[in-house]
Scaffold this motif. Structure first.
Motif, short mmCIF file in Angstrom:
data_model
loop_
_atom_site.label_atom_id
_atom_site.label_comp_id
_atom_site.label_asym_id
_atom_site.label_seq_id
_atom_site.Cartn_x
_atom_site.Cartn_y
_atom_site.Cartn_z
N LEU A 164 48.38 -73.76 17.58
CA LEU A 164 49.08 -74.44 16.49
C LEU A 164 49.01 -73.62 15.21
N LYS A 165 47.85 -73.06 14.95
CA LYS A 165 47.67 -72.27 13.73
C LYS A 165 48.40 -70.94 13.79
N GLU A 166 48.56 -70.37 14.99
CA GLU A 166 49.16 -69.04 15.13
C GLU A 166 50.69 -69.06 15.18
N ASN A 167 51.28 -70.17 15.56
CA ASN A 167 52.73 -70.22 15.76
C ASN A 167 53.43 -71.00 14.66
N PRO A 168 54.61 -70.55 14.31
CA PRO A 168 55.38 -71.28 13.29
C PRO A 168 55.85 -72.64 13.83
N ASP A 169 56.15 -73.54 12.92
CA ASP A 169 56.59 -74.87 13.30
C ASP A 169 57.84 -74.83 14.19
N ALA A 170 58.71 -73.85 13.98
CA ALA A 170 59.94 -73.76 14.76
C ALA A 170 59.65 -73.63 16.26
N VAL A 171 58.59 -72.93 16.61
CA VAL A 171 58.23 -72.77 18.02
C VAL A 171 57.89 -74.12 18.63
N PHE A 172 57.11 -74.91 17.92
CA PHE A 172 56.71 -76.20 18.45
C PHE A 172 57.86 -77.20 18.44
N LYS A 173 58.77 -77.09 17.49
CA LYS A 173 59.95 -77.96 17.51
C LYS A 173 60.76 -77.72 18.77
N GLN A 174 60.90 -76.45 19.17
CA GLN A 174 61.62 -76.13 20.41
C GLN A 174 60.88 -76.71 21.61
N GLN A 175 59.56 -76.59 21.61
CA GLN A 175 58.78 -77.11 22.73
C GLN A 175 58.89 -78.63 22.81
N VAL A 176 58.89 -79.29 21.67
CA VAL A 176 59.03 -80.75 21.65
C VAL A 176 60.38 -81.15 22.23
N LYS A 177 61.44 -80.43 21.87
CA LYS A 177 62.76 -80.72 22.43
C LYS A 177 62.76 -80.55 23.94
N LEU A 178 62.13 -79.50 24.43
CA LEU A 178 62.07 -79.24 25.87
C LEU A 178 61.30 -80.36 26.59
N VAL A 179 60.13 -80.70 26.08
CA VAL A 179 59.33 -81.75 26.71
C VAL A 179 60.07 -83.08 26.67
N ASN A 180 60.71 -83.39 25.55
CA ASN A 180 61.47 -84.64 25.46
C ASN A 180 62.62 -84.67 26.47
N SER A 181 63.25 -83.52 26.70
CA SER A 181 64.34 -83.48 27.69
C SER A 181 63.78 -83.69 29.10
N PHE A 182 62.59 -83.15 29.38
CA PHE A 182 61.95 -83.40 30.68
C PHE A 182 61.66 -84.89 30.86
N LEU A 183 61.12 -85.51 29.81
CA LEU A 183 60.79 -86.93 29.89
C LEU A 183 62.04 -87.78 30.09
N LYS A 184 63.11 -87.44 29.39
CA LYS A 184 64.37 -88.17 29.54
C LYS A 184 64.90 -88.03 30.96
N SER A 185 64.84 -86.82 31.50
CA SER A 185 65.30 -86.60 32.87
C SER A 185 64.48 -87.43 33.86
N ALA A 186 63.19 -87.48 33.64
CA ALA A 186 62.33 -88.26 34.53
C ALA A 186 62.66 -89.75 34.45
N ARG A 187 62.91 -90.25 33.23
CA ARG A 187 63.26 -91.66 33.06
C ARG A 187 64.60 -91.98 33.70
#
Length: 73
Positions: free
Chosen positions: A31-54
Protein backbone atom coordinates in the motif's frame (compact mmCIF):
# COMPACT_ATOMS: atom_id res chain seq x y z
CA UNK A 1 6.37 -7.88 16.45
CA UNK A 2 5.16 -10.64 18.76
CA UNK A 3 1.61 -11.81 19.21
CA UNK A 4 -0.20 -11.59 22.54
CA UNK A 5 -0.45 -14.96 24.29
CA UNK A 6 -4.05 -14.52 25.42
CA UNK A 7 -5.39 -12.49 22.55
CA UNK A 8 -8.66 -14.44 22.41
CA UNK A 9 -8.32 -14.79 18.64
CA UNK A 10 -10.09 -17.39 16.55
CA UNK A 11 -6.87 -18.59 14.90
CA UNK A 12 -6.31 -22.32 15.16
CA UNK A 13 -2.58 -22.10 15.76
CA UNK A 14 0.29 -19.72 16.31
CA UNK A 15 1.33 -20.45 12.71
CA UNK A 16 -2.06 -19.25 11.42
CA UNK A 17 -1.68 -16.03 13.38
CA UNK A 18 1.92 -15.58 12.20
CA UNK A 19 0.87 -16.11 8.58
CA UNK A 20 -1.96 -13.59 8.92
CA UNK A 21 0.37 -11.00 10.45
CA UNK A 22 2.97 -11.59 7.72
CA UNK A 23 0.28 -11.06 5.08
CA UNK A 24 -0.89 -7.85 6.74
CA UNK A 25 2.66 -6.51 6.92
CA UNK A 26 3.23 -7.34 3.24
CA UNK A 27 -0.06 -5.71 2.24
CA UNK A 28 0.70 -2.54 4.19
CA UNK A 29 4.14 -2.38 2.58
CA UNK A 30 2.57 -2.65 -0.87
CA UNK A 31 0.00 0.00 0.00
CA UNK A 32 2.81 2.38 0.88
CA UNK A 33 4.85 1.55 -2.25
CA UNK A 34 2.12 1.84 -4.88
CA UNK A 35 0.18 4.88 -6.01
CA UNK A 36 -3.56 5.04 -5.37
CA UNK A 37 -4.24 4.56 -9.09
CA UNK A 38 -2.86 1.00 -8.92
CA UNK A 39 -5.23 0.05 -6.14
CA UNK A 40 -8.19 1.74 -7.83
CA UNK A 41 -7.60 -0.54 -10.83
CA UNK A 42 -7.37 -3.57 -8.55
CA UNK A 43 -10.60 -2.61 -6.79
CA UNK A 44 -12.36 -2.38 -10.16
CA UNK A 45 -11.04 -5.81 -11.13
CA UNK A 46 -12.07 -7.44 -7.85
CA UNK A 47 -15.50 -5.80 -8.00
CA UNK A 48 -15.99 -7.14 -11.54
CA UNK A 49 -15.09 -10.65 -10.30
CA UNK A 50 -17.60 -10.35 -7.47
CA UNK A 51 -20.31 -9.11 -9.84
CA UNK A 52 -19.64 -12.02 -12.20
CA UNK A 53 -19.89 -14.47 -9.32
CA UNK A 54 -23.19 -12.95 -8.15
CA UNK A 55 -24.61 -12.99 -11.69
CA UNK A 56 -23.48 -16.58 -12.43
CA UNK A 57 -26.59 -18.49 -13.56
CA UNK A 58 -25.80 -21.77 -11.76
CA UNK A 59 -25.81 -22.63 -8.08
CA UNK A 60 -22.62 -23.98 -6.51
CA UNK A 61 -24.09 -27.50 -6.58
CA UNK A 62 -25.18 -27.23 -10.23
CA UNK A 63 -21.72 -26.01 -11.25
CA UNK A 64 -19.92 -28.82 -9.39
CA UNK A 65 -22.33 -31.39 -10.83
CA UNK A 66 -21.67 -30.02 -14.33
CA UNK A 67 -17.93 -30.41 -13.74
CA UNK A 68 -18.51 -33.99 -12.57
CA UNK A 69 -17.40 -33.30 -9.02
CA UNK A 70 -20.81 -34.09 -7.51
CA UNK A 71 -22.95 -37.15 -8.03
CA UNK A 72 -26.29 -36.68 -9.73
CA UNK A 73 -29.35 -37.23 -7.54
Amino acid sequence: MSTPKNSGSSFRSKRDMAERLAFIRLYVKRLKENPDAVFKQQVKLVNSFLKSARDFPLTKEEYLRLKGELEKN
